[in-house]
Design an enzyme around this catalytic site. Sequence first.
Site, PDB file in Angstrom:
ATOM      1  N   GLU A   1       5.761   0.821   5.572  1.00 31.08           N
ATOM      2  CA  GLU A   1       4.355   0.464   5.778  1.00 31.08           C
ATOM      3  C   GLU A   1       3.996  -0.557   4.708  1.00 31.08           C
ATOM      4  O   GLU A   1       3.836  -0.221   3.539  1.00 31.08           O
ATOM      5  CB  GLU A   1       3.475   1.710   5.688  1.00 31.08           C
ATOM      6  CG  GLU A   1       2.082   1.521   6.286  1.00 31.08           C
ATOM      7  CD  GLU A   1       1.053   1.043   5.266  1.00 31.08           C
ATOM      8  OE1 GLU A   1       0.780  -0.180   5.239  1.00 31.08           O
ATOM      9  OE2 GLU A   1       0.535   1.878   4.522  1.00 31.08           O
TER      10      GLU A   1
ATOM     11  N   CYS B   1      -4.560  -2.070   2.239  1.00 30.69           N
ATOM     12  CA  CYS B   1      -3.622  -2.741   3.143  1.00 30.69           C
ATOM     13  C   CYS B   1      -4.255  -3.030   4.494  1.00 30.69           C
ATOM     14  O   CYS B   1      -3.887  -4.004   5.153  1.00 30.69           O
ATOM     15  CB  CYS B   1      -2.355  -1.902   3.307  1.00 30.69           C
ATOM     16  SG  CYS B   1      -2.619  -0.258   4.003  1.00 30.69           S
TER      17      CYS B   1
END
Length: 508
Positions: free
Chosen positions: A253, A287
């Site tokens: 990720e 993010c």
Amino acid sequence: MTSTAARPEATTDPSSGKTFDSLDPRDGSVIATHPVHGPDEVGAVVERARRAAQWWADLGFDGRRERLGAWRKLLIERTDELAELVSRETGKPLDDSRLEVVLVIDHLHWAGKHAKAALGRKRFEAGALMVNHKATIEYRPLGVIGVLGPWNYPVFTPMGSIGYALAAGNAVVFKPSELTPTVGKWLVDSFAEVLHRTDGYGEGLFGLVTGEGETGAALCRAGVDKVAFTGSTATAKKVMATCAETLTPILVECGGKDALLVDHDADLDDAAAAAVWGAMSNAGQTCIGVERVYVVDSVAEEFLDKVAQRAAKLRPGGDLRSVYGPITMPSQLDVISGQIDDALSKGGWAVLGGRESVRAPYVDPVVLADVPEDSTAVTEETFGPTVVINRVRDIDEAVERANASKYGLGGSVFAKKRGYEIARKLRVGMVSVNGVIAFAAMPSLPFGGVGDSGFGRIHGRDGLREFTRALAVSERRFKSLNVMTFDRPGWVVKLLSVLAGVIYRRNR
């Protein structure tokens, strides 16, 4: 309740003797000192986890749910304690830290509750030609999961792997970021405390290793059954290369350059509020934060005014009145400054702030507009409280520009009529319609990206299955036409051919 499953022996945690300090990014004060674990120490922690893994798997779904529930209750009781520690190691406001812990509590509950339904044994159709067999699938734990966590959300993000991996029946070895190791230790110690209460044993199952990149590389090489990594794309490539040495599978990720799209019929007040919060909360160190906005030209001026008015009210700092804190990683300040300079030098303009907004360790809100699409402010992840707002002729052009990025993590769409239709066109893993980042707060939804944003999923049923292997089993129920033997009569295959023609000509 004490488990009757066999428990591994508890052993002490070896240490290399090297240490490093965890610092408060607001003032540089030392929070705690932690050991630097080398390959031998990491290997020992993984081996302890390996011994504990079978005990944990043998508890079954209900036994694990009970213990994860006890951990959840402990987190509820000590939310303020953990939130205060998160604030000290990251510099973020206390309420932001509390929100992070609350989200973890919700996810931990969901993972424990739904693991059996998602992973338990289920029967499937064996097929018309194999009716004398029973077909089942279940999802078995992998064994030991190595988790490499980030610093920006040091509880919520790694727990998206840790909680779901534990619920699926695995042991976990956690290497937190070197910027937030004390939070990682708190999590490991608190779970050990829960197991001591319920089982009289707490070491090993959820282990901790601390240090920098070398420690993370050692964990990848230590024989874990899968690695879950969260961090930059550049670091992800190094982690993947290390895991490739032993064919260790990996979940990745990475960062994003998430876009928020504003159609002509959007509620502009809601869209502006979402853009500002999505871009500026946690000092933009998210993010899935909003880094690009594409707004249809007919409403662009009004939208820009609303965003600028909201962002101008925000003030960073380290006191209770501050809405966000410092840039946790000092090197990121140069990245933020460089992107602002690049945007302005290529023809963009500052609606709010500018180069002077960067004043270490804080960055004031920066809103840039009409920035060329080849600027680093548009193409590269910023990880700061800045946002680029560009006009487009229509929503189709907005989709095209959003999808042109090498990243593909999350996105947002604001539109009254075509929201879901637009969302389906985005090349990302998650989309919020008329909201921002909402998908991350929903435990049932899988979380992950495409392209340079990574692969694999945490959260939801997909997240549970990410830490398992599918076990397919066929069981013969009665003797019948058996083609899997040299003893079959010569007419058996011919009969099956006839049956296949009869059955599948009429079935579409």
